[in-house]
Design an enzyme around this catalytic site. Structure first.
Site, PDB file in Angstrom:
ATOM      1  N   GLY A  10       0.799  -1.227   0.000  1.00 56.13           N
ATOM      2  CA  GLY A  10       0.000   0.000   0.000  1.00 56.13           C
ATOM      3  C   GLY A  10       0.823   1.263   0.000  1.00 56.13           C
ATOM      4  N   ALA A  11       1.877   1.309  -0.828  1.00 54.56           N
ATOM      5  CA  ALA A  11       2.801   2.447  -0.798  1.00 54.56           C
ATOM      6  C   ALA A  11       2.524   3.495  -1.864  1.00 54.56           C
ATOM      7  CB  ALA A  11       4.233   1.944  -0.951  1.00 54.56           C
ATOM      8  N   GLY A  14      -1.490   7.863   0.451  1.00 55.95           N
ATOM      9  CA  GLY A  14      -1.718   8.000   1.883  1.00 55.95           C
ATOM     10  C   GLY A  14      -0.494   7.783   2.737  1.00 55.95           C
ATOM     11  N   ILE A  15      -0.703   7.139   3.896  1.00 53.59           N
ATOM     12  CA  ILE A  15       0.400   6.968   4.837  1.00 53.59           C
ATOM     13  C   ILE A  15       1.449   5.996   4.306  1.00 53.59           C
ATOM     14  CG2 ILE A  15      -0.996   7.603   6.830  1.00 53.59           C
ATOM     15  CD1 ILE A  15      -1.212   4.678   7.546  1.00 53.59           C
ATOM     16  N   GLY A  16       1.048   5.088   3.416  1.00 53.05           N
ATOM     17  CA  GLY A  16       2.031   4.185   2.834  1.00 53.05           C
ATOM     18  C   GLY A  16       3.047   4.926   1.991  1.00 53.05           C
ATOM     19  N   SER A 138      -5.895  -0.175  13.763  1.00 50.86           N
ATOM     20  CA  SER A 138      -6.779   0.981  13.932  1.00 50.86           C
ATOM     21  C   SER A 138      -7.487   0.889  15.272  1.00 50.86           C
ATOM     22  CB  SER A 138      -7.815   0.996  12.796  1.00 50.86           C
ATOM     23  OG  SER A 138      -8.861   1.897  13.076  1.00 50.86           O
ATOM     24  N   TYR A 164     -14.619  -4.552   9.320  1.00 50.98           N
ATOM     25  CA  TYR A 164     -13.354  -3.821   9.373  1.00 50.98           C
ATOM     26  C   TYR A 164     -12.768  -3.865  10.784  1.00 50.98           C
ATOM     27  CZ  TYR A 164      -9.978  -0.005   8.919  1.00 50.98           C
ATOM     28  OH  TYR A 164      -8.832   0.751   8.922  1.00 50.98           O
TER      29      TYR A 164
END
Length: 280
Positions: A10-11, A14-16, A138, A164
């Site tokens: 997930g790069a 966002g945060i990735g 989370s 989730y």
């Protein structure tokens, strides 16, 4: 000084993306496991341009397809001699019950099972690199109430947020299991809450879920801020004694993921699910 080899899912946003950029600035060799290779190439060129670090690599990986995860792991097995940091960052929430290519409920597959498979496929490289495993969880884990007889949400009404929350709870179960089982072999593991980050998360939600995200938007933090705890866990020295911990704002925090029996049950069930792929 040896290069730190970091693998991250997930790069591309966002945060990735912010995590990959920050670690590239610290001269890590970054292997980005991504579904969209075209977008990843744009991000790769951006990171190289900013950091002058050319050790940025793209590995195709669709977390909704276990064969793709196996192929990514096999690529890494032939590309590197050891992995020092594995950041399981990618995840998602889905408004409706969907199934992955392999027939698993999508929230469970993308947030937990695919990363569980990736870890087990890469285990020889992780052991050789005395790796840190970093799982982006989370605070939603607090609403997770797993039913181990219905992990795929086929026997009860599907709820996007409950599914989730359960998956994020499993991120912490997985973290603690790795710390317990593989700590003596030199592998440490950490879970974290990045904060309420202003990214594309939840854009597919409808109804009250969509309204909730809209109401929360003014209180959200930037992706750069949200990445700080992940970056800290990937780079801080002398934190192995906190392996198995759940972190918020770079500090160990309390968690509701304390059920050891549930943790062991999840491990055993997950191993059964990935068994056909371990020799792929």
């Amino acid at each position: 000084m040896p290069i730190t080899t970091t693998v991250i899912t997930g790069a591309t946003s966002g945060i990735g993306k912010e995590t990959a950029l920050a670690l590239a600035k610290k001269d890590h060799a970054i292997y980005m496991l991504v579904r969209d290779t075209q977008k990843a190439e744009e991000i790769r060129q951006e990171i190289i341009s900013i950091t002058k670090n050319k050790n940025i690599y793209i590995v195709p990986c669709n977390l909704a397809d276990m064969e793709s995860v196996c192929n990514a792991a096999n690529t890494l097995m032939h590309s590197v001699t050891a992995i020092n940091v594995l950041i399981n960052n990618a995840g998602g929430i889905f408004a409706d019950r969907l199934e992955s290519k392999d027939g698993y409920e999508m929230t469970f597959a993308v947030n937990h099972l695919s990363h569980f498979l990736l870890f087990n496929k890469l285990l020889p490289l992780l052991q050789k690199g005395q790796a840190r495993i970093i799982n982006v969880s989370s605070e939603a884990h607090r609403i997770g109430k797993p039913d181990f007889n219905d992990l795929q949400w086929t026997k009860r009404p599907y709820s996007a947020w409950k599914a989730y929350g359960m998956a994020k709870l499993f991120n912490i179960y997985f973290t603690r299991a790795v710390a317990t089982r593989f700590g003596p072999k030199g592998i440490s593991a950490f879970a974290l809450h990045p904060g309420l980050v202003n990214t594309g998360f939840g854009t597919g939600l409808t109804g009250m879920g969509k309204v909730l995200m809209w109401l929360l938007r003014p209180f959200m933090i930037s992706a750069e801020t949200g990445a700080r705890t992940t970056i800290y866990l990937a780079t801080a020295s002398r934190i192995d004694s906190k392996s198995g911990g759940y972190f918020k704002n770079r500090h160990v925090a309390s968690t509701s993921a304390t059920d050891e029996n549930g943790r062991n049950m999840l491990w055993d069930l997950s191993m059964e699910m990935i068994a056909p792929f371990l020799t792929a």
